[in-house]
Design a protein around this motif. Sequence first.
Motif, short mmCIF file in Angstrom:
data_model
loop_
_atom_site.label_atom_id
_atom_site.label_comp_id
_atom_site.label_asym_id
_atom_site.label_seq_id
_atom_site.Cartn_x
_atom_site.Cartn_y
_atom_site.Cartn_z
N UNK B 365 33.58 -17.47 30.16
CA UNK B 365 32.49 -16.91 29.38
C UNK B 365 32.57 -15.39 29.28
N UNK B 366 33.76 -14.87 29.37
CA UNK B 366 33.94 -13.42 29.27
C UNK B 366 33.98 -12.72 30.63
N UNK B 367 33.65 -13.46 31.69
CA UNK B 367 33.62 -12.85 33.02
C UNK B 367 34.98 -12.98 33.70
N UNK B 368 35.95 -12.33 33.13
CA UNK B 368 37.29 -12.35 33.71
C UNK B 368 38.02 -11.09 33.32
N UNK B 369 39.19 -10.89 33.92
CA UNK B 369 39.99 -9.70 33.58
C UNK B 369 41.46 -10.04 33.75
N UNK B 370 42.29 -9.33 33.01
CA UNK B 370 43.72 -9.57 33.13
C UNK B 370 44.20 -9.18 34.53
N UNK B 371 45.24 -9.87 34.97
CA UNK B 371 45.83 -9.52 36.25
C UNK B 371 47.20 -10.14 36.39
N UNK B 372 47.96 -9.62 37.34
CA UNK B 372 49.25 -10.21 37.63
C UNK B 372 49.11 -11.04 38.89
N UNK B 373 49.94 -10.76 39.89
CA UNK B 373 49.77 -11.44 41.18
C UNK B 373 48.68 -10.72 41.97
N UNK B 374 48.66 -9.38 41.85
CA UNK B 374 47.62 -8.59 42.50
C UNK B 374 46.61 -8.15 41.43
N UNK B 375 45.38 -7.96 41.86
CA UNK B 375 44.33 -7.64 40.90
C UNK B 375 44.51 -6.22 40.34
N UNK B 376 44.55 -6.13 39.04
CA UNK B 376 44.59 -4.80 38.40
C UNK B 376 43.28 -4.09 38.76
N UNK B 377 43.40 -2.88 39.24
CA UNK B 377 42.18 -2.17 39.66
C UNK B 377 41.98 -2.26 41.15
N UNK B 378 42.72 -3.17 41.78
CA UNK B 378 42.67 -3.27 43.23
C UNK B 378 43.64 -2.28 43.85
N UNK B 477 49.14 -11.80 51.96
CA UNK B 477 48.34 -13.01 51.77
C UNK B 477 48.64 -13.65 50.43
N UNK B 478 48.82 -12.83 49.40
CA UNK B 478 49.00 -13.36 48.05
C UNK B 478 50.38 -13.99 47.87
N UNK B 479 51.42 -13.21 48.16
CA UNK B 479 52.77 -13.69 47.87
C UNK B 479 53.20 -14.79 48.83
N UNK B 480 52.76 -14.69 50.08
CA UNK B 480 53.11 -15.77 51.02
C UNK B 480 52.34 -17.04 50.70
N UNK B 481 51.33 -16.91 49.88
CA UNK B 481 50.56 -18.09 49.48
C UNK B 481 51.20 -18.81 48.29
N UNK B 482 51.68 -18.03 47.30
CA UNK B 482 52.10 -18.70 46.07
C UNK B 482 53.48 -18.32 45.54
N UNK B 483 54.10 -17.26 46.04
CA UNK B 483 55.26 -16.75 45.30
C UNK B 483 56.59 -16.73 46.05
N UNK B 484 56.59 -16.54 47.37
CA UNK B 484 57.88 -16.47 48.05
C UNK B 484 58.50 -17.86 48.17
N UNK B 485 59.75 -17.89 48.53
CA UNK B 485 60.43 -19.20 48.62
C UNK B 485 59.72 -20.14 49.57
N UNK B 486 59.22 -19.57 50.67
CA UNK B 486 58.56 -20.40 51.66
C UNK B 486 57.03 -20.40 51.52
N UNK B 487 56.54 -19.92 50.40
CA UNK B 487 55.09 -19.83 50.22
C UNK B 487 54.46 -21.21 50.35
N UNK B 488 53.30 -21.23 51.01
CA UNK B 488 52.62 -22.49 51.24
C UNK B 488 52.39 -23.24 49.94
N UNK B 489 52.01 -22.49 48.92
CA UNK B 489 51.73 -23.13 47.65
C UNK B 489 52.67 -22.64 46.56
#
Lengths: 319, 570
Positions: B365-378, B477-489
């Motif tokens: 509903x418009x309540x979102x923002x573009x981002x990559x793996x890390x939040x833009x603006x973070x 926390x982010x990359x080990x969760x979803x992106x590295x070879x051994x990432x949990x997800x």
Amino acid sequence: MQRYVVGRLLAVVPTLLGVSLLVFAVMRWLPGDVARQILTGGGAGQGVTQQQVDQLRRQLGLTDPLYVQYVRWLWGVVRLQPGTSLYTHQPIMKEIGARLPETVELALGAVLVSLLLAVPIGVLSAVEQDKPVDYVFRVFSIGGLSLPTFLVGTLVIFVLQKYFHYVRPPGFASLWRHPGTNVAQMIEPILVLGYYFSAVLSRITRSTMLDVLREDYVRTARAKGLRGTRVVLGHALRNALLPVVTVAGLQLGALLGGAVITESVFALPGLGRYLVQSVTQLDYPVTQMLVLLSAVAYVFINLGTDLIYAAIDPRIRYD
Amino acid sequence: MRADRGWQRQAAGVYARRQILFGGAAAGAAIALAACGGGNTNKNAAKPATSAAPAGGGNAPAGSPRAGGTTAPAAGNPQYGGILSQPIASDPQALDIHQVSTYVAVWPEAPCYNQLLQIDPADASDAKIVADLADSWETPDKGLTYIFHLHPGVKFHDGTPLTAEDVKANLDWIKSPTSKKPSPRAGVLGAVDSVVATDAQTLTIKLKQPNPSLLSNLATHYFAIGPKAVIDSAGDLGDKFIGSGPFQLKTYNRGDHIELVKNPNYWVQGRPYLDGLNFYIVPDANTAFTNFLGGQYQKFHQILHENLSRVKSESGGKATYVTVPTYTRNIIFFNTTKKPWDDLRVRQAVSLLLDRDDAIQAIDGGDGERGGYMRVGGQWGLPIEQLKTIPGYDKGDVNQAKALLQQAGVQLPIRGSLLSRNDFNNEYTYVQQALAKGGIQLDLDARDNAAAYDAAYKGQFDIIAWVVSIVLDDPDATFAEIATSNAVRNWSALKDPQIDDLYAKQTVELDYQKRKQLVNQMDMRALSIFQTVCIDFIKYNEGLATSVKNYTFHGSLYTNNRMQDVWLTK
């Protein structure tokens, strides 16, 4: 009578065994990994490794052969020690005991309300068949049948809040310790659920009353000069009550298993919500125990219904 | 190399002044909110870190500033008394905060505990670490050792003193539980070699390798400290919430509510302001929201966009909402063990088919923002212009997507399954429709939570549309969760040596700027190979009664839930 009751109780054992086997098998058949669910809380699970998942699975005894798991659980149930919740690690009987008062109160309250509404409505509708009163009650009943309880419940909450600025006290207080708060909390769900069940019962009461009112003995009673009220309430209603009692008994059984939707909409801590939660979390021992308890409730309510038959209709004997 | 005490005092003084200014600004914002009665954007969200210890490491040699509590006055004119009530969707999965992984467990449990450190309650971006049980801390050997100096005189609810031995017992338990209990964050302490209670007030953590994310993790509520005696006797933190926090457990009626009352002996002088906190377990979001509007609850998590207009009108101006950027994102995983998803061009085509502006409207509903793996603006996000250079992250382009699919030589339409969770209906509906425009026709496979996870881990999908929530704005926390070879997800099953290499470098880099550079490179690498596709980062609309003061919503659901400095107007 005594022999009949004992016989019925003995017949419960294979029924419950069958139910236990069925629910055990169904729960194991459901897809999902309870160990991972526990570790991740159904969410992200930062840092949770497959090794941890496997280890927890072993700790929970989920790597044992299925028959070992089943026998272990059943033996616990027989000793009234069905184990602990896989999630909370609390004894299951304690968890169930905490939720039972709300469920019993809601079930008994709803059935009572439904009977208080349905019997007079059904009788009046039958006596006043195809007259304005009958039409009004027909709309009332069909409304109850066609509107789902979650919708009626949500509307009640919404309308009271928006137009009357009234919101139920949150939570669930004990009927004995805080009767005023308890009534304020329970009146809406009991009425909503009672309305839904009254719709079914009033239609059944009406149709059976219509049948009975056409019976020869009713005609005879009228011919003998008995007053209409006496004929309807003393002769016809008593004979029309058997199917009503049957359905009311089934409704009570269903409600003791938990009124899931009503409990969810009104945020009541009952067994229905607990059952749904345990199924979605794959909390096997909790689901198994709740289903088994529901089966036990049905068995005893059916037995009670049969005994009420005999009280209503003297021709029925269980010797 | 212990940090200079004079410097610490000076830093604390500077910080206290900032806190006052910051608090004043927060109060001003709150007043403005109350005045307009409508929603607002969390003004503090993009504020840079101002204290000595940026989260995620940085090379802060030491830290000491304390938020609220002993050094900083609360904003406005605090009043004592009142109960703050809020709904949570279900019972906590466990009563030991070390064993739980969801906010419904953290929120009622966190107010009973302290951690060694905390994320500054006033910093919505979760970027600033401040003191909690540890008055100060230092790293004498460039991040291989951390020495924490505990606040003296802290007592648990049961009256026993809190010492370094208690902290050690908790960290040891989290790293390696002595009982047969799950410890979801054992991996977070993977770099910890040993925890030593040097004396009653000093704790030393030795690491196998530098780990700049350690402090951030220690500052989340998950790293709460309870009594060693309870751990020794119960095998975990038990079910009484015995900590040193501002509130203590009074009653817990399962399925119904959790009642916390003020800890009269709380070690932070003059806190808490509230008499208690009530958490009502309300699974039906509509009921909870209606009761929030009716004034039963003073705090409400995640108001649906379509309900925002009701907040002011139906609460009679007594409630408002704040729009909070989060670390929760709508994301696409590809099954790269199957054709055609192993082809980078196909994955890129998917990214181009998902027009981000359309998606943000349709899904959030418009309540979102573009981002990559890390939040833009973070702290770690890419500059938005750099992000937009990745195909699809600026504008969608159906024609270019079709051209890429043609180049890849795939036969259209591509058929496959779209795995998702039942409650992610906005996302999977949009994804299914958007991809169909490019000739990718996916059969929806929406399941409930457990079954959906099961299918994801077993690779029973072509594409997954999911909502991934990360605890903190933290690259590990982010990359080990979803992106590295051994990432949990790493459900995409795409193992990229470059990502792994950059991950290994950044995870030990203590210099914030250098680490950020590595993180940005890693982000760009993962984006450019379309290991996943990020649709958007979700913003939550968080409801708050206008009577609630001195509370700042954070991007993380796992920080700032102690309510120590919060107060209610009468």
